[in-house]
Enzyme design. Structure first.
Site, PDB file in Angstrom:
ATOM      1  N   GLN A 149      23.337  65.287   0.544  1.00 58.13           N
ATOM      2  CA  GLN A 149      24.319  65.680   1.584  1.00 58.13           C
ATOM      3  C   GLN A 149      24.252  67.170   1.876  1.00 58.13           C
ATOM      4  OE1 GLN A 149      26.293  63.397   3.561  1.00 58.13           O
ATOM      5  NE2 GLN A 149      26.729  65.344   4.508  1.00 58.13           N
ATOM      6  N   LYS A 179      29.395  56.644   4.230  1.00 59.31           N
ATOM      7  CA  LYS A 179      27.959  56.229   3.848  1.00 59.31           C
ATOM      8  C   LYS A 179      27.910  55.185   2.968  1.00 59.31           C
ATOM      9  CE  LYS A 179      25.967  60.460   5.586  1.00 59.31           C
ATOM     10  NZ  LYS A 179      25.681  61.661   5.530  1.00 59.31           N
ATOM     11  N   ASP A 239      16.760  60.639   5.136  1.00 58.39           N
ATOM     12  CA  ASP A 239      17.536  61.653   6.318  1.00 58.39           C
ATOM     13  C   ASP A 239      16.560  61.982   7.398  1.00 58.39           C
ATOM     14  OD1 ASP A 239      20.311  62.142   6.625  1.00 58.39           O
ATOM     15  OD2 ASP A 239      20.223  63.399   4.866  1.00 58.39           O
TER      16      ASP A 239
END
Ligand code: NDP
Length: 281
Positions: free
Chosen positions: A97, A53, A120
Site C-alpha cells: 500500500q 481491499k 498492482d
C-alpha cells in the site's frame, strides 16, 4: 443531464464473477487464491484502503494475508518480507500500500516484487509490457478500471479524442497507453500544459487525474463527453473528486461520481489481477 456511471454496481458484478472463478480455482487445486497486503505506518487513509481491499477479498473467496509494519521499518526488512512472499506458493499477488514512509524508496521496494505476483501492475516489467502492447502483463488497477467504466457506456473508444489530465506512473501514463491500445487519439496534459481548457474542450473522453478538488469545471468540458473523475481529495467537506460534479453533470454525456466511481473499480481490478495471476501459473 449526464448519465452517472455507477462504478460501485459495475464493480459488484465483476466481484460476483471473480467469486465464481476463485471458488472454481479452489475446487480444482485444493487451495484458495491468496493476496498478501503490506501496509507500513499508520496513515489513516491507507488503513481505510487496506480494510476495503481485505473485505473485497473475503467477498470473492480470496485469502488475504495482512502485514502491518511499523512506520520505522527499514527498506531491507520490507524487501526481505517481499522476497519471502515471492517464494510462497500460496501467495498469488502481493500489494504494497502506497505511500510508503519518506525514508523508503517506493520504486526500489516495488521493483522487488516478482512481476508475476505484482497485483498492482506497477513493476517496470509490467509497465513495459503495457507500453509495448505485449500480452500477459499485469495492468495497473485504476487505469484498467477506468477503461472498463468507459466501455460500460457502450460508446466506442476507437477514433475518439481522449484527453488525460495528469501523467503519473500509476494513473495518467498507463491510462493513456490503454486508451491508445483502444485506438483513441490521446493527448496527455500536465502542470506545464498551455491552454489546457482549449484541449479539454475538444475531448470526447476526459480523464481527470490531477489531485486537485473540483479542478475540471463545466466550461472545460465538451457537451456529451465521457468524463472520468479519478481524484480522491480529502477536504473539510469530505471526499472530493477532481471534477466539479454538480456543474459538469449538466454538460457531460456520462460522468463518474466520487465516491462510487473509479474507487470501487480499482479494488475490483486488484482482485481481477490476483485471480488472473493465479490462473496463469
Ligand atoms: P500525482 O500527484 O502523482 O499526479 C498529478 C498529475 O496532475 C501530475 O502529472 C501533474 O502534473 C498534474 N497536474 C497538477 N496540477 C496540474 C494543473 N494545474 N494542470 C494540469 N495538470 C496538473 O497524482 P496521481 O496520479 O497519483 O493521482 C491523481 C488523483 O487521483 C489524486 O486525487 C489521487 O488521490 C487519485 N487516485 C485515485 C485512485 C482511485 O482508486 N480512485 C487511485 C490513484 C489515485 P506534473 O506531472 O507536471 O506535476
Amino acid at each position: 443531464m449526464a448519465e452517472i456511471l455507477d462504478g460501485k454496481a459495475i464493480a459488484e458484478k465483476i466481484k460476483q464473477d471473480l467469486a465464481i472463478r476463485a471458488t472454481e480455482f479452489e475446487r480444482k487445486t485444493g487451495r484458495k487464491i491468496g493476496l498478501a497486503v503490506i501496509r507500513v505506518g499508520a496513515d489513516p487513509a491507507s488503513a481505510v484502503y487496506v480494510r476495503n481491499k481485505i473485505k473485497a477479498c473475503e467477498r470473492c473467496n480470496i485469502r488475504s494475508l495482512s502485514y502491518e509494519l511499523d512506520e520505522s521499518v527499514n527498506a531491507d526488512a520490507l524487501i526481505a518480507l517481499i522476497h519471502k512472499l515471492n517464494k510462497e506458493p500460496d501467495v498469488d499477488g502481493i500489494l504494497v500500500q502506497l505511500p510508503l514512509p519518506k525514508h523508503i524508496d517506493e520504486r526500489v521496494v516495488l521493483s522487488e516484487i516478482t512481476p508475476d505476483k505484482d497485483a498492482d501492475g506497477f513493476h517496470a516489467v509490467n509497465a513495459g509490457k503495457l507500453f509495448l502492447g505485449e500480452k500477459g502483463g499485469t495492468v495497473a488497477c485504476t487505469p484498467r478500471g477506468i477503461i472498463e467504466l468507459i466501455k460500460s457506456t457502450g460508446v466506442p473508444i476507437s477514433g475518439k479524442h481522449a484527453v488525460v489530465v495528469g501523467r503519473s506512473n500509476i494513473v495518467g501514463k498507463p491510462v493513456a497507453m490503454l486508451l491508445l491500445q483502444n485506438d483513441a487519439t490521446v493527448t496527455v496534459c500536465h502542470s506545464r500544459t498551455q491552454n489546457l481548457k482549449d484541449i479539454t474542450l475538444s475531448a470526447d473522453i476526459l480523464v481527470a487525474a490531477v489531485g486537485k478538488s473540483n479542478f475540471i469545471t463545466a466550461d472545460m468540458v465538451k457537451r456529451g463527453a465521457i468524463v472520468i473523475d479519478v481524484g480522491m481529495n480529502r477536504t473539510e467537506n469530505g471526499l472530493c473528486g477532481d471534477v466539479d460534479f454538480y456543474s459538469v453533470k449538466d454538460v457531460a454525456g456520462y460522468i463518474t461520481p466520487v465516491p462510487g466511481g473509479v474507487g470501487p473499480m480499482t479494488v475490483a481490478m486488484l482482485l481481477c489481477n490476483t485471480v488472473d495471476g493465479a490462473m496463469h501459473e
